[in-house]
Design a protein around this motif. Structure first.
Motif, PDB file in Angstrom:
ATOM      1  N   LYS A  44       0.853  -1.151   0.042  1.00 34.19           N
ATOM      2  CA  LYS A  44       0.174   0.073   0.035  1.00 34.19           C
ATOM      3  C   LYS A  44       0.687   1.294  -0.126  1.00 34.19           C
ATOM      4  O   LYS A  44       0.502   2.198  -1.016  1.00 34.19           O
ATOM      5  CB  LYS A  44      -1.018  -0.132   1.218  1.00 34.19           C
ATOM      6  N   ASN A  72      -8.981  -4.148  -3.036  1.00 28.60           N
ATOM      7  CA  ASN A  72      -8.614  -2.739  -2.688  1.00 28.60           C
ATOM      8  C   ASN A  72      -8.464  -1.880  -3.928  1.00 28.60           C
ATOM      9  O   ASN A  72      -7.485  -2.126  -4.639  1.00 28.60           O
ATOM     10  CB  ASN A  72      -7.620  -2.395  -1.824  1.00 28.60           C
ATOM     11  N   THR A  75      -4.795  -0.924  -4.597  1.00 28.00           N
ATOM     12  CA  THR A  75      -3.586  -1.727  -4.921  1.00 28.00           C
ATOM     13  C   THR A  75      -4.052  -2.832  -6.020  1.00 28.00           C
ATOM     14  O   THR A  75      -3.505  -3.883  -6.260  1.00 28.00           O
ATOM     15  CB  THR A  75      -3.438  -2.642  -3.778  1.00 28.00           C
TER      16      THR A  75
END
Length: 133
Positions: A44, A72, A75
């Motif tokens: 991240k 996410n 990412t």
């Protein structure tokens, strides 16, 4: 001067991790880590160009890490190649079912592994050039 591409290597085998880091550090900026949870935090923040991810690890395995990365939005687009010691067809199909950018057999020589990574980046660079046309 062009900045080195950044690779995060995730593997619970410290000896393998050190060997990979030592072999790739001349050409890439290498960030090693030994477990999935730590890898997620590093990825991240570091926003690597590629993640080399051990498929079989205690706790959070490679498939779990990849699923969390893909879920996410920050990412999801980071490319992942699995590192695996298993090369039987069932294991390979399972690994490819996770839809990584590729997989690398740990039994391959370090020169071959480096070539796979270099070829991947060349292909990706060509694709980006084509996308800009």
């Amino acid at each position: 001067m062009e900045q080195k591409k950044k690779i995060v290597i995730v593997d619970d085998d410290l000896a393998y991790l050190k060997m990979m880091r030592g072999s790739l550090a001349q050409d890439y900026s290498v960030i090693p880590t030994t477990n999935g949870a730590q890898a997620l935090n590093i990825i991240k923040v570091a926003r690597p160009d590629l993640v080399l991810l051990d498929y079989m690890m205690p706790g959070m395995d490679g498939a779990d890490v990849l699923a969390k990365l893909r879920s996410n939005p920050r990412t999801a687009a980071i490319p992942v190649m699995f590192l695996t010691g298993k090369n039987d067809s069932e294991s390979v199909h399972k690994v490819l079912g996770e839809k990584p950018e590729g997989y690398i057999l740990k039994s391959m020589s370090i020169l071959k592994i480096a070539q796979v990574i270099e070829d991947y980046f060349k292909m990706k660079d060509r694709q980006e050039e084509m996308d800009q046309l």
